[in-house]
Scaffold this motif. Structure first.
Motif, PDB file in Angstrom:
ATOM      1  N   ASP A 139       0.852  -1.186   0.000  1.00  0.00           N
ATOM      2  CA  ASP A 139       0.000   0.000   0.000  1.00  0.00           C
ATOM      3  C   ASP A 139       0.888   1.235   0.000  1.00  0.00           C
ATOM      4  OD1 ASP A 139      -2.171  -1.658   0.130  1.00  0.00           O
ATOM      5  OD2 ASP A 139      -2.482  -1.420   2.276  1.00  0.00           O
ATOM      6  N   TRP A 159       1.066   5.488  -0.019  1.00  0.00           N
ATOM      7  CA  TRP A 159       0.319   6.701   0.313  1.00  0.00           C
ATOM      8  C   TRP A 159       1.069   7.934  -0.174  1.00  0.00           C
ATOM      9  CZ3 TRP A 159      -4.407   6.644   2.775  1.00  0.00           C
ATOM     10  CH2 TRP A 159      -4.794   5.430   3.365  1.00  0.00           C
ATOM     11  N   THR A 186      -3.727  10.304  -1.435  1.00  0.00           N
ATOM     12  CA  THR A 186      -3.916   9.234  -2.411  1.00  0.00           C
ATOM     13  C   THR A 186      -3.380   7.940  -1.823  1.00  0.00           C
ATOM     14  OG1 THR A 186      -1.823   9.717  -3.533  1.00  0.00           O
ATOM     15  CG2 THR A 186      -3.823  10.730  -4.418  1.00  0.00           C
ATOM     16  N   ARG A 187      -4.042   6.867  -2.207  1.00  0.00           N
ATOM     17  CA  ARG A 187      -3.657   5.543  -1.734  1.00  0.00           C
ATOM     18  C   ARG A 187      -3.684   4.590  -2.923  1.00  0.00           C
ATOM     19  NH1 ARG A 187      -6.561   2.016   3.098  1.00  0.00           N
ATOM     20  NH2 ARG A 187      -5.681  -0.011   2.534  1.00  0.00           N
ATOM     21  N   ARG A 188      -2.555   3.924  -3.149  1.00  0.00           N
ATOM     22  CA  ARG A 188      -2.547   2.847  -4.137  1.00  0.00           C
ATOM     23  C   ARG A 188      -2.485   1.526  -3.379  1.00  0.00           C
ATOM     24  NH1 ARG A 188       2.406   0.812  -6.878  1.00  0.00           N
ATOM     25  NH2 ARG A 188       1.891  -0.920  -5.507  1.00  0.00           N
ATOM     26  N   ASP A 189      -3.584   0.792  -3.420  1.00  0.00           N
ATOM     27  CA  ASP A 189      -3.640  -0.490  -2.735  1.00  0.00           C
ATOM     28  C   ASP A 189      -2.683  -1.478  -3.396  1.00  0.00           C
ATOM     29  OD1 ASP A 189      -5.858   0.258  -0.933  1.00  0.00           O
ATOM     30  OD2 ASP A 189      -6.975   0.401  -2.807  1.00  0.00           O
ATOM     31  N   PRO A 203      -3.360   4.745  -8.119  1.00  0.00           N
ATOM     32  CA  PRO A 203      -3.767   5.308  -6.823  1.00  0.00           C
ATOM     33  C   PRO A 203      -5.136   5.956  -6.919  1.00  0.00           C
ATOM     34  CG  PRO A 203      -2.128   6.720  -7.859  1.00  0.00           C
ATOM     35  CD  PRO A 203      -2.249   5.497  -8.726  1.00  0.00           C
ATOM     36  N   GLU A 242     -12.486   6.231   6.254  1.00  0.00           N
ATOM     37  CA  GLU A 242     -11.982   6.523   4.921  1.00  0.00           C
ATOM     38  C   GLU A 242     -13.083   6.403   3.867  1.00  0.00           C
ATOM     39  OE1 GLU A 242      -9.248   4.097   1.742  1.00  0.00           O
ATOM     40  OE2 GLU A 242      -8.581   4.102   3.833  1.00  0.00           O
TER      41      GLU A 242
END
Length: 721
Positions: A76, A78, A91-94, A100, A110
Motif C-alpha cells: 500500500d 500513500w 492518495t492511496r494505491r492499494d 492510486p 476513509e
C-alpha cells in the motif's frame, strides 16, 4: 532559421526528405515515420512488434524478473496527507491496484473521492494532480488519458465525489490555488494555452461560465511555464519558469490589499539568471530557496514589502558539495523552524534550522535514500486568515502546522513521514504496519577521468555478498541540471536480487555539482555528458566490475539520447543499450513533442554553432552516416501518446539502425499505444520493466541459475532496491 526543405520539384519519386540548414545538406530518409497515425507507420510498427515478440520469447529472465518486480511493488502506497477543515486527503494505491485513488478521512473513516479505475475501466486514465479547497468541501482533480499528460481539471464535491461543474479542458499539471472560503469556491489555475494563444494564470469561480474566467497574469515571454500558489490565505505567488534553464521570474501580491481578480503584483525578481522558490512563514516574512549568489542554492529571508534581491538576508548558506533541493517553513510567529533537504551524490540529508538560520539538529532518516515532496501545511486559521481555533489538533494550530515528506531508498518502498517543530525525529503516516524483509544493499562510490580531465563520480549498487564481477547496468541521465536521487525502484532491486550490479554515472549536464556541473554539459558542451558516460563505462571495465560484453548502458528520455550517443560514438563501449523514450534526431528535436521548450538545454538549430554541436552527437545522424555495423545490441522503447519526447524519435532511430547496420546484433523496438512519458497502470509498468531488463539479462549473460527465485538472495550470500 537558415533552413528549408526541398520541394516536390526538387525531389525525385520516393527520395528522402532533404533540408538545407546553414548551407549544409541534411538527408532524412525516415521523415515519413514522424507521421505516427499513418497507415504506413502502423504497418511498419506491426512488423517491429512481431520482431520484438519473437526475440522476447528467448529471454529466460523475463518471467522471473516480472514475478519479483510484482512482489516488490505489492504494498500500500500513500501520498502525504493534506488537512482541510476537519478532513484529511491523500492518495492511496492499494497493493493490488493499478492506479492510486484519492481518499478522504472525515467523520467515520476513509471514503474514496476519485478512483481512476472506476472513472475509466480501460485503465488508461491517470490522476495527475489534486488540490482540496480550504474548507475541504471541494477538491480539484486533474486527469489525462492515453499517456498524453494533456487532460482536464474537474471540481468534485468531497461528500459525493460527483462533479459540480463542467471540466476545464487543456490543462497539463496545472497549479490550483483556492481562495479562502469566505470568498466562495474560487481558485486560481494555470493554462498554457487558453485556445486563443494566451498563456498564464486564471481566476475561476466554481459553477460560473468558463467565459467569465479572468486572466490575472499573462505570460509575455515565449516558452515559459506559469505557476501559482496562495500562502497564509492572502499572499499570491506567481512564477514563470523559462523552459528548462533553471531560471524563473517571480511576483508577489497581497490579496488583503487588492482584488483577487486584479492582483497588484510586486516583482521579486525578473529578467535575471536566477531560480527561486518562495514561501511565507508564520511570522509573515518571505523565505526563498534561491540560486541568487549560490549555484548550489541557499535559503534567504526578507519582508514582503522589501522583496527585491538586494534586501535578502541569508539564513542557510550554500554547501558547495551538495545541492539544496527543498525547504519548508513552519512553527509560530515567535518560533519559526526551517527544514532543509540537500542531496549529496544521490543521498538526501535533512536538517532543522531556527528562524535565524542556526542549525538546530540533523533530522534522522530511515536510511541512506531520497527525500521528496518536503512541504509545510498551514493550520486552518493561517490558510483562511480567520481567528485561531484552539479546538484544532495540537500540532497544527498550536504548533503552527506540520511538515510532511516522502522517503525511499534502494531497498525501501516509499513511505510518508510527518514532522512537527521541536520533534526529535519524524513519524510514519499512517501508522506503520509490519515492515517488509530488508535487502542489504551495498553502495560504493568511484570516480573516473573524463576526456577533458574532469573527475566524474560513479555510484555502484550490489547486494552484500554478490560476486565482484558480472552483469552490470550503467545508468545515466545528464540533463536539465537534475541531480540523481536514489529512491526505490522495484526494477533495480529485482536486478540486484537476480545477481546483477547497477551503477549510476553522475555525468555533467545533471545537477550533482550544482549549476556549474549542469552548464558544463549543456548546449554546445553537451558532448561532455557523452564523454563522461564513456569514461564511466571504461572505468567499470578497467576496475573489473564487468566486461564489455556484460555491460549494458541504460537511460530514458534525455538519458536515452545520452546512451545512444555513447554507443554511436564508441560502438565498443558496451555490449548492449536500453534507450527508453529517447531523443535521437537532434536536427528536428525542436519540431517534435516539447522540444521547442528545451533549447536552453540543447541549443537551437537556428544557431549555426549550436547546430554543429547538435550534429556532433545526434544518434540518428551518426547511424545514417556511419551505419553502425558494429553497434551494441539495442532495445528502444517508444510510447505512442508521448507528448514530451515524441515517439518519432525511437521510430526513426530504429529504422536507421536496421537499414544501415550489418544486422549482426539485434535492434529492437518495444512500442506501446495508450501510454506516454508519465505514469501508467502498474501492470503495464511491470511489463515494460521486465521486458527491458530481461533484454539486458540476455545480452549480459545474467541467467535464472544465478538467482534463487523469490528469496532475494544470490548463491554466495546468506541473507539478503
Amino acid at each position: 532559421m537558415s533552413a528549408r526543405t526541398l520541394g516536390p520539384e526538387e525531389r525525385a519519386g520516393n527520395a528522402p526528405a532533404v533540408d538545407i540548414v546553414h548551407g549544409i545538406r541534411i538527408t532524412d530518409p525516415y521523415r515519413w515515420l514522424e507521421h505516427g497515425d499513418s497507415p504506413e507507420v502502423h504497418a511498419w510498427l506491426d512488423e517491429r512488434d512481431r520482431e520484438f515478440a519473437m526475440a522476447a520469447r528467448g529471454w529466460p529472465m523475463r518471467q522471473p524478473l516480472a514475478d519479483d518486480i510484482r512482489e516488490l511493488v505489492s504494498a500500500d502506497l500513500w501520498s502525504p496527507p493534506v488537512r482541510r477543515g476537519r478532513a484529511v486527503f491523500a492518495t492511496r494505491r492499494d497493493r493490488d491496484a493499478e492506479h492510486p485513488r484519492l481518499v478522504v478521512f472525515a467523520g467515520n473513516g476513509e471514503r474514496t473521492v476519485f478512483d481512476p479505475a472506476v472513472f475509466d475501466p480501460g485503465g488508461t486514465t491517470t490522476l495527475d494532480a489534486w488540490e482540496p479547497s480550504p474548507d475541504g468541501r471541494y477538491v480539484a482533480v486533474q486527469t489525462s488519458s492515453g499517456g498524453t499528460e494533456r487532460g482536464s481539471l474537474r471540481v468534485l464535491a468531497t461528500e459525493t465525489g460527483l462533479p459540480v461543474e463542467e471540466p476545464i479542458w487543456g490543462v497539463r499539471y496545472s497549479h490550483v490555488a483556492w481562495l479562502p472560503g469566505a470568498r466562495g469556491p474560487v481558485f486560481y489555475y494555470v493554462r498554457r494555452d487558453n485556445g486563443d494563444g494566451r498563456r498564464g494564470v486564471w481566476l475561476h469561480r466554481v459553477a460560473a461560465p468558463r467565459r467569465d474566467d479572468v486572466l490575472v497574469h499573462a505570460c509575455t515571454a515565449e516558452r515559459t511555464v506559469p505557476g501559482v500558489r496562495l500562502r497564509r490565505g492572502r499572499w499570491l505567488l506567481i512564477s514563470e519558469s523559462h523552459g528548462t534553464g533553471h531560471r524563473n521570474d517571480l511576483w508577489l501580491a497581497d490579496l488583503a490589499e487588492c482584488r483577487a481578480d486584479a492582483p497588484e503584483l510586486t516583482t521579486i525578481h525578473s529578467g535575471i539568471e536566477v531560480e527561486s522558490e518562495a514561501e511565507v512563514g508564520p511570522d509573515g516574512m518571505l523565505y526563498l530557496r534561491t540560486t541568487h549568489g549560490a549555484p548550489m542554492r541557499r535559503v534567504c529571508r526578507t519582508a514582503p514589502d522589501r522583496c527585491a534581491p538586494e534586501h535578502w538576508e541569508e539564513l542557510v548558506a550554500e554547501d558547495p558539495t551538495a545541492t539544496l533541493d527543498g525547504f519548508a517553513v513552519a512553527g509560530t510567529a515567535a518560533a519559526v523552524e526551517i527544514l532543509v533537504t540537500r542531496t549529496r551524490l544521490g543521498i538526501s540529508e535533512l536538517t532543522a534550522h531556527s528562524g535565524e538560520g542556526h542549525l538546530l539538529r540533523p533530522i534522522p532518516l530511515p536510511g541512506e535514500g531520497m527525500v521528496t515532496r518536503l512541504e509545510s501545511h498551514e493550520p486552518a486559521w493561517a490558510r483562511t486568515g480567520e481567528a485561531r481555533d484552539h479546538g484544532e489538533r495540537v500540532g497544527t494550530a498550536e504548533h503552527g502546522g506540520e511538515i510532511t515528506f516522502c522517503y525511499a531508498d534502494v531497498a525501501t518502498q516509499q513511505i510518508v513521514l510527518t514532522y512537527l517543530p521541536g520533534w526529535p525525529e519524524p513519524r510514519r503516516w499512517p501508522e506503520p504496519q509490519a515492515p517488509p524483509p530488508t535487502d542489504h544493499v551495498r553502495r560504493e562510490t568511484l570516480t573516473c577521468r573524463s576526456a577533458d580531465g574532469t573527475q566524474v563520480p560513479i555510484t555502484v549498487f550490489s547486494l552484500e555478498g554478490a560476486p565482484r564481477s558480472g552483469p552490470t547496468i550503467l545508468h545515466a541521465y545528464g540533463g536539465f541540471g537534475r541531480p540523481r536521487q536514489f529512491g526505490f525502484s522495484a526494477t533495480v532491486l529485482a536486478w540486484l536480487r537476480a545477481g546483477g550490479r547497477y551503477a549510476v554515472a553522475h555525468v555533467r549536464g545533471g545537477g550533482d555539482g550544482g549549476r556549474r556541473w549542469h552548464v558544463e554539459g549543456a548546449r554546445r558542451a553537451k558532448i561532455r555528458s557523452v564523454e563522461d558516460l564513456i569514461a564511466a563505462a571504461d572505468e567499470l571495465v578497467a576496475m573489473g566490475y564487468c566486461t564489455r560484453a556484460s555491460l549494458c548502458l541504460s537511460g530514458g528520455s534525455a538519458g536515452g539520447l545520452l546512451v545512444l550517443a555513447a554507443a554511436m560514438l564508441r560502438p565498443d563501449v558496451c555490449g548492449s543499450v536500453i534507450a527508453s523514450a529517447p531523443l535521437t534526431d537532434m536536427a528536428r528535436f525542436e519540431r517534435l513533442g516539447l522540444g521547442a521548450m528545451w533549447t536552453r538545454e540543447f541549443g537551437t538549430v537556428a544557431d549555426p554553432g549550436d547546430f554543429a554541436a547538435l550534429l556532433r552527437y545526434s544518434p540518428y545522424h551518426h547511424a545514417l552516416r556511419h551505419g553502425g555495423s558494429d553497434h551494441p545490441a539495442i532495445l528502444l522503447t517508444g510510447f505512442h501518446g508521448d507528448t514530451r519526447t515524441d515517439a518519432a524519435h525511437p521510430r526513426k532511430m530504429c529504422a536507421a539502425l536496421r537499414e544501415h547496420g550489418s544486422g549482426t546484433r539485434p535492434v529492437l523496438l518495444r512500442y506501446e499505444h495508450g501510454v506516454g512519458h508519465g505514469a501508467r497502470a502498474v501492470t503495464r509498468a511491470i511489463d515494460l520493466a521486465a521486458d527491458a531488463h530481461a533484454f539486458a539479462a540476455a545480452q549480459t549473460g545474467l541467467l535464472p541459475a544465478d538467482r534463487t527465485v523469490g528469496a532475494g538472495v544470490v548463491p554466495s550470500q546468506q541473507e539478503e532496491r
